[in-house]
Write a protein that holds these residues in place. Structure first.
Motif, PDB file in Angstrom:
ATOM      1  N   ILE A   1     -11.281  13.444 -28.316  1.00 52.92           N
ATOM      2  CA  ILE A   1     -10.498  14.523 -28.932  1.00 52.92           C
ATOM      3  C   ILE A   1      -9.668  15.240 -27.877  1.00 52.92           C
ATOM      4  N   GLY A   2     -10.275  15.488 -26.699  1.00 52.94           N
ATOM      5  CA  GLY A   2      -9.547  16.155 -25.621  1.00 52.94           C
ATOM      6  C   GLY A   2      -8.349  15.360 -25.152  1.00 52.94           C
ATOM      7  N   VAL A   3      -8.510  14.045 -25.039  1.00 52.93           N
ATOM      8  CA  VAL A   3      -7.402  13.194 -24.604  1.00 52.93           C
ATOM      9  C   VAL A   3      -6.281  13.204 -25.639  1.00 52.93           C
ATOM     10  N   LEU A   4      -6.654  13.146 -26.930  1.00 52.36           N
ATOM     11  CA  LEU A   4      -5.645  13.167 -27.987  1.00 52.36           C
ATOM     12  C   LEU A   4      -4.891  14.496 -28.005  1.00 52.36           C
ATOM     13  N   ARG A   5      -5.590  15.584 -27.722  1.00 47.15           N
ATOM     14  CA  ARG A   5      -4.931  16.898 -27.698  1.00 47.15           C
ATOM     15  C   ARG A   5      -3.978  17.000 -26.522  1.00 47.15           C
ATOM     16  N   ASP A   6      -4.444  16.648 -25.342  1.00 48.17           N
ATOM     17  CA  ASP A   6      -3.606  16.661 -24.144  1.00 48.17           C
ATOM     18  C   ASP A   6      -4.388  15.993 -23.018  1.00 48.17           C
ATOM     19  N   ARG A   7      -3.908  14.854 -22.569  1.00 47.82           N
ATOM     20  CA  ARG A   7      -4.646  14.136 -21.519  1.00 47.82           C
ATOM     21  C   ARG A   7      -4.564  14.837 -20.175  1.00 47.82           C
ATOM     22  N   ARG A   8      -3.740  15.875 -20.080  1.00 53.06           N
ATOM     23  CA  ARG A   8      -3.568  16.588 -18.814  1.00 53.06           C
ATOM     24  C   ARG A   8      -4.542  17.775 -18.709  1.00 53.06           C
ATOM     25  N   ARG A   9      -5.832  17.503 -18.910  1.00 56.27           N
ATOM     26  CA  ARG A   9      -6.858  18.545 -18.851  1.00 56.27           C
ATOM     27  C   ARG A   9      -7.986  18.093 -17.921  1.00 56.27           C
TER      28      ARG A   9
ATOM     29  N   ALA B   1      -1.044  12.477  -8.670  1.00 58.98           N
ATOM     30  CA  ALA B   1      -0.564  12.430 -10.051  1.00 58.98           C
ATOM     31  C   ALA B   1      -1.382  13.315 -10.985  1.00 58.98           C
ATOM     32  N   PHE B   2      -2.715  13.269 -10.895  1.00 58.86           N
ATOM     33  CA  PHE B   2      -3.517  14.025 -11.856  1.00 58.86           C
ATOM     34  C   PHE B   2      -3.365  15.526 -11.639  1.00 58.86           C
ATOM     35  N   ARG B   3      -3.396  15.969 -10.379  1.00 66.61           N
ATOM     36  CA  ARG B   3      -3.227  17.415 -10.149  1.00 66.61           C
ATOM     37  C   ARG B   3      -1.832  17.863 -10.566  1.00 66.61           C
ATOM     38  N   ALA B   4      -0.825  17.019 -10.322  1.00 64.69           N
ATOM     39  CA  ALA B   4       0.527  17.357 -10.773  1.00 64.69           C
ATOM     40  C   ALA B   4       0.570  17.438 -12.294  1.00 64.69           C
ATOM     41  N   ALA B   5      -0.207  16.581 -12.969  1.00 64.40           N
ATOM     42  CA  ALA B   5      -0.266  16.626 -14.428  1.00 64.40           C
ATOM     43  C   ALA B   5      -0.901  17.933 -14.907  1.00 64.40           C
ATOM     44  N   LEU B   6      -1.972  18.373 -14.220  1.00 68.13           N
ATOM     45  CA  LEU B   6      -2.593  19.657 -14.563  1.00 68.13           C
ATOM     46  C   LEU B   6      -1.591  20.797 -14.390  1.00 68.13           C
ATOM     47  N   THR B   7      -0.806  20.723 -13.316  1.00 71.73           N
ATOM     48  CA  THR B   7       0.196  21.764 -13.063  1.00 71.73           C
ATOM     49  C   THR B   7       1.319  21.688 -14.083  1.00 71.73           C
ATOM     50  N   ALA B   8       1.697  20.483 -14.481  1.00 75.94           N
ATOM     51  CA  ALA B   8       2.743  20.322 -15.492  1.00 75.94           C
ATOM     52  C   ALA B   8       2.310  20.960 -16.810  1.00 75.94           C
ATOM     53  N   ARG B   9       1.049  20.766 -17.164  1.00 78.51           N
ATOM     54  CA  ARG B   9       0.541  21.402 -18.385  1.00 78.51           C
ATOM     55  C   ARG B   9       0.559  22.917 -18.243  1.00 78.51           C
TER      56      ARG B   9
END
Length: 332
Positions: free
Chosen positions: A16-24, A271-279
């Motif tokens: 469910i979390g991935v479907l909501r936003d994988r950047r978590r 990439a993942f930390r940048a994704a967290l920041t993008a969110r």
């Protein structure tokens, strides 16, 4: 089958979390808990297995952590020395070496507590083990989910490709690390341009105190010198941090097109930390990683995890404090 219910629940929450936003980052923790619960459930099933299988698993449970710890320490120390030799002695380059030395210190503390029989050393070692165990669990969650996130590839057309800056050599030259980002950004651009809808590529990076020009200008020059069409380039030249990269690039994209979609390109370890920041900054897009030299990855990954850990310092330090208190109370 009831023994598998907790693991199934956390896998469901993860999905469910991935479907909501994988950047978590919560997705990483949920996945880690789910895998841990599944492992425990599988271990409980061993009571139905033949005796030989149980004995082999028991030996593996004892030996693998010991062998793995020795291998990990050796790897971290060797990588730390490689980083110093190739990248210099800046604090950021010492992280894998310090991590290896930290594990050795913890093992020495535990051994000293056993050999001396000291109650105080036992309390200190047990408390340290609890805290390190928590941090290690989060680190494994981070690495595992970052790997999965890195497998994501852009599947839809985007309006912009944002390439994040990382510093220049000699004040005006693009280093290999940044060149890798630019080459991957160009690859994403060309794949979409081949479908007849070329996006705008934004080079993002301001001018540091030791740089002769903004990073974004050097990045744009790198691309145009290699035949990239200048009319499809835009420069964001005010940012000093990843968060500013994304905020200022977001302003450019929103001004150019309402309801835009983008891909952000950085190195795979980032990439993942940048994704967290993008969110966090509200950027409408996912992050795509470019290759990084293998020797550089361990220290860089530790640095990225430390940044994410400290971004949730209230929760993490609070849990570490509670674990330390539990360690002390249990030993009294």
């Amino acid at each position: 089958m009831i023994v598998y219910a907790p693991a199934a629940l956390f896998f469901l929450l993860f999905g469910i979390g991935v479907l909501r936003d994988r950047r978590r980052f919560s997705n990483a923790v949920l996945l880690g808990i789910a895998v841990s619960l599944l492992s425990l459930a599988l271990l409980t099933e061993l009571r139905k297995a033949p005796t030989l299988v149980v004995e082999l698993v028991a030996v593996a449970i004892v030996l693998l952590p010991a062998i793995g710890t020795v291998a990990l320490v050796w790897f971290l120390l060797a990588n730390g020395l490689t980083m110093i030799r190739k990248e210099g002695r800046r604090p950021a380059n010492l992280l894998s070496l310090l991590a290896g030395l930290g594990i050795i210190t913890l093992l020495a503390l535990m051994a000293a507590a056993v050999v001396t029989g000291s109650h105080r050393l036992a309390i200190l070692a047990g408390t340290a083990l609890l805290v390190v165990g928590y941090i290690s669990f989060l680190f494994v969650c981070f690495v595992g989910y970052a790997f999965l996130y890195g497998r994501h590839r852009p599947r839809r057309d985007v309006d912009f490709v944002v390439v994040l800056g990382s510093g220049l050599i000699g004040g005006d030259r693009v280093p290999p690390l940044l060149a890798s980002r630019l080459d991957r950004g160009r690859e994403v651009y060309e794949q979409q341009a081949a479908r007849g809808n070329p996006p705008v590529l934004i080079t993002s990076g301001g001018q540091g105190p030791d740089e002769k020009l903004p990073e974004s200008h050097a990045m744009a020059d790198y691309l145009t010198e290699r035949g990239f069409p200048a009319q499809h380039l835009a420069r964001e030249d005010r940012s000093r941090t990843t968060e500013e990269n994304l905020l200022f690039s977001k302003a450019i994209m929103e001004q150019a097109k309402t309801g835009y979609h983008c891909v952000v390109v950085t190195n795979n370890f980032h990439a993942f930390r940048a994704a967290l920041t993008a969110r966090k900054t509200g950027v409408n897009g996912h992050v795509f990683g470019s290759p990084t030299a293998a020797y550089y990855w361990p220290s860089a990954t530790i640095r990225e995890f430390a940044a994410v850990f400290l971004s949730h310092k209230l929760v993490n330090f609070g849990i570490c404090g509670l674990l330390a208190l539990c360690g002390v109370l249990a030993a009294l």
